[in-house]
Design a protein around this motif. Sequence first.
Motif, PDB file in Angstrom:
ATOM      1  N   UNK A   1       4.547  -4.181  -5.513  1.00 40.13           N
ATOM      2  CA  UNK A   1       5.874  -4.739  -5.225  1.00 40.13           C
ATOM      3  C   UNK A   1       6.423  -5.507  -6.429  1.00 40.13           C
ATOM      4  N   UNK A   2       5.607  -6.410  -7.007  1.00 44.93           N
ATOM      5  CA  UNK A   2       6.111  -7.224  -8.112  1.00 44.93           C
ATOM      6  C   UNK A   2       6.402  -6.369  -9.342  1.00 44.93           C
ATOM      7  N   UNK A   3       5.661  -5.305  -9.572  1.00 41.64           N
ATOM      8  CA  UNK A   3       5.925  -4.419 -10.712  1.00 41.64           C
ATOM      9  C   UNK A   3       7.230  -3.668 -10.508  1.00 41.64           C
ATOM     10  N   UNK A   4       7.469  -3.230  -9.259  1.00 38.46           N
ATOM     11  CA  UNK A   4       8.691  -2.497  -8.950  1.00 38.46           C
ATOM     12  C   UNK A   4       9.918  -3.391  -9.113  1.00 38.46           C
TER      13      UNK A   4
ATOM     14  N   UNK B   1       0.839  -1.207   0.000  1.00 35.29           N
ATOM     15  CA  UNK B   1       0.000   0.000   0.000  1.00 35.29           C
ATOM     16  C   UNK B   1       0.872   1.256   0.000  1.00 35.29           C
ATOM     17  N   UNK B   2       1.932   1.251   0.799  1.00 36.62           N
ATOM     18  CA  UNK B   2       2.842   2.396   0.857  1.00 36.62           C
ATOM     19  C   UNK B   2       3.537   2.607  -0.501  1.00 36.62           C
ATOM     20  N   UNK B   3       4.034   1.523  -1.110  1.00 29.36           N
ATOM     21  CA  UNK B   3       4.719   1.634  -2.395  1.00 29.36           C
ATOM     22  C   UNK B   3       3.789   2.119  -3.504  1.00 29.36           C
ATOM     23  N   UNK B   4       2.547   1.650  -3.494  1.00 32.70           N
ATOM     24  CA  UNK B   4       1.595   2.087  -4.512  1.00 32.70           C
ATOM     25  C   UNK B   4       1.342   3.583  -4.368  1.00 32.70           C
ATOM     26  N   UNK B   5       1.245   4.058  -3.156  1.00 35.91           N
ATOM     27  CA  UNK B   5       1.024   5.494  -2.940  1.00 35.91           C
ATOM     28  C   UNK B   5       2.236   6.322  -3.358  1.00 35.91           C
TER      29      UNK B   5
END
Length: 44
Positions: free
Chosen positions: A25-28, A15-19
């Motif tokens: 996570x997997x896309x990053x 949730x933090x990474x999407x924001x």
Amino acid sequence: MGTIIGLAALAAIDWYLVRKTGHHIHQLIAKKYAEYLDGKENRK
């Protein structure tokens, strides 16, 4: 109980990474790996 806490922690991190980045996570990870491979090919 540890599994539930672990899943909750991963959900919070995701949730933090999407924001912050707009990626899950997997896309990053996939993006960083592709950049790594591109850099590796350019060094040859």
